[in-house]
Design an enzyme around this catalytic site. Structure first.
Site, PDB file in Angstrom:
ATOM      1  N   ARG A  20       0.792  -1.239   0.000  1.00  0.00           N
ATOM      2  CA  ARG A  20       0.000   0.000   0.000  1.00  0.00           C
ATOM      3  C   ARG A  20       0.823   1.287   0.000  1.00  0.00           C
ATOM      4  NH1 ARG A  20      -5.068  -0.009   3.975  1.00  0.00           N
ATOM      5  NH2 ARG A  20      -3.488  -0.193   5.607  1.00  0.00           N
ATOM      6  N   ASP A  21       2.149   1.176  -0.029  1.00  0.00           N
ATOM      7  CA  ASP A  21       2.964   2.398  -0.039  1.00  0.00           C
ATOM      8  C   ASP A  21       4.221   2.194  -0.883  1.00  0.00           C
ATOM      9  OD1 ASP A  21       3.598   5.011   0.521  1.00  0.00           O
ATOM     10  OD2 ASP A  21       4.332   4.622   2.549  1.00  0.00           O
TER      11      ASP A  21
END
Length: 217
Positions: A20-21
């Site tokens: 997610r990053d």
């Protein structure tokens, strides 16, 4: 990234981990040529006990997939999209999303195709352009099904060009690039420590070597 996506629990069931990053700040190349993915602070697994509140977006807006911007359920194809954004920026030296706010980036993600790479880098090979375009498909079903598939496409092009790029080649390139930096270890440690302090990370997140370097300086 493919390794992360394939992680399993003790019973052999996939954790369905999504980073997610995925962003330039979280992709580091070690001196031995290996890639290190860092900062799993907002990673999400299938059975993670803590849940993100509905409507809350976590991560860096400039490197989010459309479904992440929409706060939808994510799978590994969201990370593939983010990695495509990183590759796009590596080649063009420009971000895919130019907006500064969530609303602006949201509009770009759903209404505007990525700027044509060949308009920015006319020398970019068509095979690479197609590979990036596939990774940046708005619909996750049209993207690479796995990070390894994206890797296969990139390596297939390199193989066709008879251009080997192994961990050893990357390490040699880094060695040549920083050959004039006698104190590169000290300098990178200083930069890393300054970055940690600037982000106000807890001291527990810092490894022992970094703590020693920070306190000794």
């Amino acid at each position: 990234l493919g390794y992360v996506h394939d992680l399993t629990d003790d019973r052999g069931s996939r954790l369905e981990l999504v980073h997610r990053d995925v962003s330039p700040q979280n992709l580091l190349i070690a001196k031995n040529g290996s890639l290190k993915i860092i900062d799993f602070g907002i990673a999400k697994a299938r059975e993670k006990t803590s849940r993100t509140r509905t409507g809350v977006i976590v991560g860096k807006l400039q490197y989010m997939s459309p479904e992440q911007l929409s706060s939808e359920d994510l799978d590994h194809r969201s990370d593939v999209y983010s990695l495509g954004l990183v590759i796009y920026e590596l080649l063009t030296l420009e971000p895919r999303f130019r907006g500064k706010s969530l609303l602006e980036i949201f509009y770009e993600a759903f209404n505007e195709p990525p700027p044509e790479i060949v308009n920015i880098r006319p020398d970019c090979p068509p095979e690479i352009v197609r590979c990036i375009q596939k990774s940046l498909s708005q619909k996750k079903e049209d993207r690479h099904s796995h990070a390894y598939e994206l890797q296969d496409d990139l390596e297939a092009y390199l193989h066709h060009q008879s251009t080997p790029v192994t961990q050893h080649h990357i390490a040699s390139f880094l060695g040549d690039l920083f050959s004039g930096c006698e104190n590169i270890r000290e300098e990178t440690t200083r930069i890393h420590a300054a970055s940690l302090l600037g982000q106000h990370q807890e001291i527990n997140d810092v490894d022992d070597d970094t703590i020693h370097a920070m306190t000794s300086n």
